[in-house]
Design a protein around this motif. Sequence first.
Motif, short mmCIF file in Angstrom:
data_model
loop_
_atom_site.label_atom_id
_atom_site.label_comp_id
_atom_site.label_asym_id
_atom_site.label_seq_id
_atom_site.Cartn_x
_atom_site.Cartn_y
_atom_site.Cartn_z
N LYS A 113 30.64 40.08 41.61
CA LYS A 113 30.00 39.31 40.53
C LYS A 113 30.02 40.09 39.23
O LYS A 113 30.27 39.53 38.16
CB LYS A 113 28.55 38.99 40.90
CG LYS A 113 28.37 37.71 41.65
CD LYS A 113 26.89 37.43 41.81
CE LYS A 113 26.63 36.00 42.17
NZ LYS A 113 25.20 35.71 42.23
N VAL A 114 29.75 41.39 39.32
CA VAL A 114 29.73 42.23 38.11
C VAL A 114 31.12 42.27 37.48
O VAL A 114 31.27 42.18 36.26
CB VAL A 114 29.22 43.64 38.45
CG1 VAL A 114 29.36 44.57 37.25
CG2 VAL A 114 27.76 43.58 38.89
N LEU A 115 32.15 42.41 38.32
CA LEU A 115 33.52 42.43 37.80
C LEU A 115 33.95 41.06 37.29
O LEU A 115 34.71 40.96 36.32
CB LEU A 115 34.49 42.88 38.90
CG LEU A 115 34.41 44.34 39.34
CD1 LEU A 115 35.32 44.58 40.53
CD2 LEU A 115 34.77 45.28 38.21
N ASN A 116 33.49 40.02 37.95
CA ASN A 116 33.92 38.67 37.61
C ASN A 116 33.43 38.23 36.23
O ASN A 116 34.10 37.44 35.57
CB ASN A 116 33.43 37.68 38.68
CG ASN A 116 34.08 36.32 38.56
OD1 ASN A 116 35.30 36.21 38.62
ND2 ASN A 116 33.27 35.30 38.36
N GLY A 117 32.27 38.74 35.80
CA GLY A 117 31.73 38.34 34.50
C GLY A 117 32.69 38.62 33.35
O GLY A 117 33.14 37.68 32.67
N PRO A 118 33.07 39.89 33.12
CA PRO A 118 34.02 40.16 32.02
C PRO A 118 35.41 39.56 32.27
O PRO A 118 36.07 39.13 31.33
CB PRO A 118 34.10 41.70 32.00
CG PRO A 118 32.94 42.18 32.77
CD PRO A 118 32.53 41.11 33.72
N TYR A 119 35.83 39.55 33.53
CA TYR A 119 37.14 39.00 33.86
C TYR A 119 37.22 37.52 33.46
O TYR A 119 38.15 37.10 32.77
CB TYR A 119 37.40 39.18 35.36
CG TYR A 119 38.75 38.69 35.83
CD1 TYR A 119 39.91 39.36 35.47
CD2 TYR A 119 38.86 37.58 36.66
CE1 TYR A 119 41.15 38.93 35.91
CE2 TYR A 119 40.09 37.14 37.11
CZ TYR A 119 41.24 37.82 36.73
OH TYR A 119 42.46 37.39 37.17
N MET A 120 36.22 36.76 33.86
CA MET A 120 36.22 35.33 33.56
C MET A 120 35.92 35.06 32.08
O MET A 120 36.38 34.05 31.53
CB MET A 120 35.23 34.58 34.45
CG MET A 120 35.72 34.37 35.86
SD MET A 120 37.38 33.61 35.99
CE MET A 120 37.17 32.11 35.05
N ARG A 121 35.17 35.92 31.45
CA ARG A 121 34.92 35.71 30.02
C ARG A 121 36.23 35.71 29.24
O ARG A 121 36.45 34.87 28.37
CB ARG A 121 33.99 36.81 29.49
CG ARG A 121 33.59 36.60 28.04
CD ARG A 121 32.56 37.59 27.60
NE ARG A 121 31.31 37.37 28.34
CZ ARG A 121 30.19 38.06 28.14
NH1 ARG A 121 30.16 39.00 27.22
NH2 ARG A 121 29.12 37.82 28.84
N LEU A 122 37.13 36.64 29.58
CA LEU A 122 38.41 36.70 28.90
C LEU A 122 39.28 35.49 29.27
O LEU A 122 39.91 34.87 28.41
CB LEU A 122 39.13 38.01 29.26
CG LEU A 122 40.26 38.44 28.33
CD1 LEU A 122 40.51 39.93 28.46
CD2 LEU A 122 41.53 37.68 28.58
N ILE A 123 39.31 35.14 30.56
CA ILE A 123 40.12 33.99 30.98
C ILE A 123 39.62 32.70 30.33
O ILE A 123 40.40 31.86 29.90
CB ILE A 123 40.12 33.87 32.52
CG1 ILE A 123 40.92 35.03 33.11
CG2 ILE A 123 40.68 32.54 32.97
CD1 ILE A 123 40.94 35.07 34.62
N ARG A 124 38.29 32.57 30.24
CA ARG A 124 37.73 31.37 29.59
C ARG A 124 38.09 31.33 28.11
O ARG A 124 38.33 30.26 27.55
CB ARG A 124 36.22 31.33 29.78
CG ARG A 124 35.82 30.93 31.18
CD ARG A 124 34.30 30.99 31.34
NE ARG A 124 33.93 30.37 32.59
CZ ARG A 124 33.86 29.07 32.80
NH1 ARG A 124 34.14 28.24 31.82
NH2 ARG A 124 33.53 28.59 33.98
#
Length: 196
Positions: free
Chosen positions: A50-61
């Motif tokens: 979840k911690v990794l997914n936050g910044p990862y998805m912010r960029l993808i979004r």
Amino acid sequence: ALSAYAPLASRIFGAPCIAFGLKLLFASALVWSRLFFNSHTWSPRPAVLKVLNGPYMRLIRRLAGAMRFDATAHSDLRVRLDMDLPSVDCVLAKRRLVYVARLLEAGPSALLSLLKVEWRGARLPWTVQLHADFAVLVERVPAAARALPCLADAVQLWPSWIRENPKHWRRLVGDIHFSQSVLDESAAHGEAPLGQ
């Protein structure tokens, strides 16, 4: 990773005049290289994902122009599928599988022996995760199912096959691609993903 992303969010990743492929190169070199640094040595629990997914998805979004989270039309999974980009789970699995080849080629024998050790009847979490990654490789890449020995013989036969076929191994691992994540299920039950 976020400190690298923030100054580039609108100037690079949100700029319509920059090609999508170039944006991905910037993302990989400047943001995701920091976000996933040394992640191949982890066997992360869902909380860490979840911690990794936050910044990862912010960029993808940002790349998708879908910055607002909407549990129906713009879920993380839907955005990844629309963009044909991998999930955090996929990225980490590929990194671990590339790393195990490096270990087998050049790793110290003491470290390789340590990975086979059991403690109180259980294997090390990273080794258990690696076997799950092997299963993902066989399931997701048909060429791997044909080329590699049976998954049941992974512990005995795969290490020698990987050492003898390093380029073929890297090609097989490179073909892994999936957008689904273990985090999607919790989001489907009404939990907003971290960082949204």
